[in-house]
Scaffold this motif. Sequence first.
Motif, PDB file in Angstrom:
ATOM      1  N   LYS A  54       1.106  -0.824  -0.172  1.00 18.02           N
ATOM      2  CA  LYS A  54      -0.073   0.019  -0.046  1.00 18.02           C
ATOM      3  C   LYS A  54       0.955   1.050   0.109  1.00 18.02           C
ATOM      4  CE  LYS A  54      -4.183  -2.162   2.642  1.00 18.02           C
ATOM      5  NZ  LYS A  54      -4.762  -1.720   4.249  1.00 18.02           N
ATOM      6  N   ILE A  55       0.144   2.291  -0.669  1.00 18.67           N
ATOM      7  CA  ILE A  55       0.831   3.745  -0.942  1.00 18.67           C
ATOM      8  C   ILE A  55      -0.023   4.780  -0.478  1.00 18.67           C
ATOM      9  CG2 ILE A  55       2.056   5.180  -2.160  1.00 18.67           C
ATOM     10  CD1 ILE A  55       2.817   3.581  -4.486  1.00 18.67           C
ATOM     11  N   LEU A  56       0.634   5.658   0.332  1.00 19.71           N
ATOM     12  CA  LEU A  56      -0.291   6.825   0.897  1.00 19.71           C
ATOM     13  C   LEU A  56      -0.253   7.986   0.843  1.00 19.71           C
ATOM     14  CD1 LEU A  56      -2.648   8.092   2.640  1.00 19.71           C
ATOM     15  CD2 LEU A  56      -0.898   8.548   4.306  1.00 19.71           C
ATOM     16  N   GLU A  57      -0.826   8.882  -0.961  1.00 21.77           N
ATOM     17  CA  GLU A  57      -0.370   9.890  -0.377  1.00 21.77           C
ATOM     18  C   GLU A  57      -1.656  11.101  -0.005  1.00 21.77           C
ATOM     19  OE1 GLU A  57      -0.309  13.050  -4.436  1.00 21.77           O
ATOM     20  OE2 GLU A  57      -1.645  11.776  -4.793  1.00 21.77           O
ATOM     21  N   VAL A  58      -0.986  11.768   0.341  1.00 19.52           N
ATOM     22  CA  VAL A  58      -1.349  12.615   1.439  1.00 19.52           C
ATOM     23  C   VAL A  58      -1.659  14.191   0.279  1.00 19.52           C
ATOM     24  CG1 VAL A  58      -1.628  14.002   3.762  1.00 19.52           C
ATOM     25  CG2 VAL A  58      -0.530  11.689   3.909  1.00 19.52           C
ATOM     26  N   GLY A  59      -2.052  14.291   0.630  1.00 25.16           N
ATOM     27  CA  GLY A  59      -2.886  15.486   0.115  1.00 25.16           C
ATOM     28  C   GLY A  59      -3.036  14.858  -2.076  1.00 25.16           C
ATOM     29  N   CYS A  60      -4.179  15.002  -2.248  1.00 27.08           N
ATOM     30  CA  CYS A  60      -3.493  13.509  -3.016  1.00 27.08           C
ATOM     31  C   CYS A  60      -4.117  14.989  -4.384  1.00 27.08           C
ATOM     32  CB  CYS A  60      -4.421  12.342  -3.106  1.00 27.08           C
ATOM     33  SG  CYS A  60      -6.145  12.334  -3.307  1.00 27.08           S
ATOM     34  N   GLY A  61      -4.784  16.193  -4.120  1.00 24.48           N
ATOM     35  CA  GLY A  61      -5.379  16.968  -4.926  1.00 24.48           C
ATOM     36  C   GLY A  61      -6.479  16.149  -6.238  1.00 24.48           C
ATOM     37  N   SER A  62      -6.194  16.319  -7.527  1.00 27.06           N
ATOM     38  CA  SER A  62      -7.217  16.164  -8.698  1.00 27.06           C
ATOM     39  C   SER A  62      -6.785  14.079  -8.761  1.00 27.06           C
ATOM     40  CB  SER A  62      -6.393  16.016  -9.242  1.00 27.06           C
ATOM     41  OG  SER A  62      -5.163  15.722  -9.951  1.00 27.06           O
ATOM     42  N   GLY A  63      -5.837  13.313  -7.704  1.00 21.68           N
ATOM     43  CA  GLY A  63      -5.217  12.178  -7.623  1.00 21.68           C
ATOM     44  C   GLY A  63      -4.417  11.772  -9.012  1.00 21.68           C
ATOM     45  N   ALA A  64      -3.566  12.988  -9.449  1.00 23.50           N
ATOM     46  CA  ALA A  64      -3.017  12.549 -10.506  1.00 23.50           C
ATOM     47  C   ALA A  64      -1.290  11.654  -9.776  1.00 23.50           C
ATOM     48  CB  ALA A  64      -1.954  13.678 -11.302  1.00 23.50           C
ATOM     49  N   LEU A  65      -0.678  11.656  -8.853  1.00 24.15           N
ATOM     50  CA  LEU A  65       0.394  11.415  -8.865  1.00 24.15           C
ATOM     51  C   LEU A  65       0.185   9.878  -7.774  1.00 24.15           C
ATOM     52  CD1 LEU A  65       3.239  11.266  -7.937  1.00 24.15           C
ATOM     53  CD2 LEU A  65       2.951  12.086  -5.480  1.00 24.15           C
ATOM     54  N   ILE A  66      -1.100   9.503  -7.718  1.00 18.86           N
ATOM     55  CA  ILE A  66      -1.162   8.634  -6.508  1.00 18.86           C
ATOM     56  C   ILE A  66      -1.777   7.337  -8.002  1.00 18.86           C
ATOM     57  CG2 ILE A  66      -3.298   8.674  -5.948  1.00 18.86           C
ATOM     58  CD1 ILE A  66      -0.249   6.758  -4.013  1.00 18.86           C
ATOM     59  N   ILE A  67      -2.528   7.826  -9.443  1.00 20.03           N
ATOM     60  CA  ILE A  67      -2.959   7.625 -10.267  1.00 20.03           C
ATOM     61  C   ILE A  67      -1.783   6.842 -11.247  1.00 20.03           C
ATOM     62  CG2 ILE A  67      -4.205   7.631 -12.955  1.00 20.03           C
ATOM     63  CD1 ILE A  67      -6.396   9.191 -10.868  1.00 20.03           C
ATOM     64  N   ARG A  68      -1.044   7.473 -11.396  1.00 22.40           N
ATOM     65  CA  ARG A  68       0.390   6.992 -11.695  1.00 22.40           C
ATOM     66  C   ARG A  68       0.883   6.117 -10.909  1.00 22.40           C
ATOM     67  NH1 ARG A  68       4.553   8.624 -15.476  1.00 22.40           N
ATOM     68  NH2 ARG A  68       3.339  10.693 -15.747  1.00 22.40           N
ATOM     69  N   ALA A  69       1.406   5.880  -9.625  1.00 18.18           N
ATOM     70  CA  ALA A  69       2.215   5.450  -9.080  1.00 18.18           C
ATOM     71  C   ALA A  69       1.818   3.807  -9.389  1.00 18.18           C
ATOM     72  CB  ALA A  69       1.756   5.622  -7.121  1.00 18.18           C
ATOM     73  N   ALA A  70      -0.669   3.728  -9.321  1.00 17.08           N
ATOM     74  CA  ALA A  70      -0.893   2.392  -9.731  1.00 17.08           C
ATOM     75  C   ALA A  70      -0.610   2.297 -11.122  1.00 17.08           C
ATOM     76  CB  ALA A  70      -2.457   2.700  -9.627  1.00 17.08           C
ATOM     77  N   LEU A  71      -0.332   3.144 -11.909  1.00 18.13           N
ATOM     78  CA  LEU A  71       0.142   2.363 -13.420  1.00 18.13           C
ATOM     79  C   LEU A  71       0.988   2.014 -13.434  1.00 18.13           C
ATOM     80  CD1 LEU A  71      -1.693   5.450 -15.345  1.00 18.13           C
ATOM     81  CD2 LEU A  71      -2.378   3.317 -15.651  1.00 18.13           C
ATOM     82  N   GLU A 123       1.767   1.364  10.944  1.00 21.86           N
ATOM     83  CA  GLU A 123       1.560   0.752  10.125  1.00 21.86           C
ATOM     84  C   GLU A 123       1.378  -0.086   8.359  1.00 21.86           C
ATOM     85  OE1 GLU A 123       4.427  -2.373  11.831  1.00 21.86           O
ATOM     86  OE2 GLU A 123       5.004  -1.069  13.287  1.00 21.86           O
ATOM     87  N   SER A 124       0.193   0.668   8.673  1.00 21.96           N
ATOM     88  CA  SER A 124      -0.870   0.723   7.705  1.00 21.96           C
ATOM     89  C   SER A 124       0.034   0.665   6.338  1.00 21.96           C
ATOM     90  CB  SER A 124      -2.054   1.601   7.249  1.00 21.96           C
ATOM     91  OG  SER A 124      -2.528   1.556   8.270  1.00 21.96           O
ATOM     92  N   PHE A 125       0.989   1.643   5.788  1.00 20.63           N
ATOM     93  CA  PHE A 125       1.576   1.645   4.249  1.00 20.63           C
ATOM     94  C   PHE A 125       2.471   1.197   4.758  1.00 20.63           C
ATOM     95  CE2 PHE A 125      -1.809   4.641   5.012  1.00 20.63           C
ATOM     96  CZ  PHE A 125      -3.013   4.240   3.744  1.00 20.63           C
ATOM     97  N   ASP A 126       3.476   0.949   3.250  1.00 21.35           N
ATOM     98  CA  ASP A 126       4.341   1.016   3.102  1.00 21.35           C
ATOM     99  C   ASP A 126       5.453   2.435   2.002  1.00 21.35           C
ATOM    100  OD1 ASP A 126       5.091  -2.098   2.973  1.00 21.35           O
ATOM    101  OD2 ASP A 126       3.126  -1.707   2.422  1.00 21.35           O
ATOM    102  N   VAL A 127       4.595   3.441   2.252  1.00 15.67           N
ATOM    103  CA  VAL A 127       5.010   4.275   1.358  1.00 15.67           C
ATOM    104  C   VAL A 127       3.827   5.566   1.847  1.00 15.67           C
ATOM    105  CG1 VAL A 127       5.883   5.435  -0.359  1.00 15.67           C
ATOM    106  CG2 VAL A 127       6.340   3.326  -0.119  1.00 15.67           C
ATOM    107  N   VAL A 128       4.634   6.328   2.067  1.00 14.23           N
ATOM    108  CA  VAL A 128       3.944   8.071   2.147  1.00 14.23           C
ATOM    109  C   VAL A 128       4.240   8.609   1.541  1.00 14.23           C
ATOM    110  CG1 VAL A 128       2.930   9.165   3.512  1.00 14.23           C
ATOM    111  CG2 VAL A 128       3.480   6.839   4.371  1.00 14.23           C
ATOM    112  N   ILE A 129       3.512   9.974   0.890  1.00 12.30           N
ATOM    113  CA  ILE A 129       3.647  10.661  -0.519  1.00 12.30           C
ATOM    114  C   ILE A 129       3.598  11.366  -0.436  1.00 12.30           C
ATOM    115  CG2 ILE A 129       5.271   9.060  -1.970  1.00 12.30           C
ATOM    116  CD1 ILE A 129       3.180   8.940  -3.886  1.00 12.30           C
ATOM    117  N   SER A 130       3.701  12.955  -0.761  1.00 12.07           N
ATOM    118  CA  SER A 130       2.891  14.008  -0.376  1.00 12.07           C
ATOM    119  C   SER A 130       3.481  15.275  -1.366  1.00 12.07           C
ATOM    120  CB  SER A 130       3.094  14.501   1.045  1.00 12.07           C
ATOM    121  OG  SER A 130       1.713  15.811   0.376  1.00 12.07           O
TER     122      SER A 130
END
Length: 167
Positions: A54-71, A123-130
């Motif tokens: 799992k990856i968490l993005e804090v402050g994802c806005g429109s989702g672009a970064l976290i969607i890129r991570a999923a891709l 410990e819910s996430f392996d990576v937290v990004i912002s």
Amino acid sequence: MKRNQWKQENIRLGTHGEDYGSWMSNPVFYIIGGIMEQVHRVVLSHLDYDGQEKILEVGCGSGALIIRAALTWSKAKVIGIDYWGAVYTYSKALCEKNAVSEGVASRCVFQHGDAKQLDFPDESFDVVISNYVYHNVMGADMQKLRNMGYQDVRLIDTAQEAFGSHR
């Protein structure tokens, strides 16, 4: 730290009619050469992540970064949280629509949340990004994050890697 070796060159967000928005006009945004894409590639390239959890993005806005991570990581489960204030046109519905359009909705969760009070067990996430959230965080103390249990806390200056200069 080992740099992420995942290939991101072929990922082009927004090619299916998604709306990732921007704080600058679309012509300026695209003339400059895809600022968002360059910065997101740099951010993800710094992750020491195997793409499995799992990856968490804090402050994802429109989702672009976290969607890129999923891709980028086809087995990753990604979660984006944002406060989605009235100032921006971003919303949970917009993020979900973008994830559906990009074909990753089954692995993306978006929810309203406050960066100062994350509602997840330890410990819910392996990576937290912002990304581009620092202007909304007053009095941020990176040592405080370490004391809370975060490992490898870093502020990444994307200017040099994304654009070749700090200008």
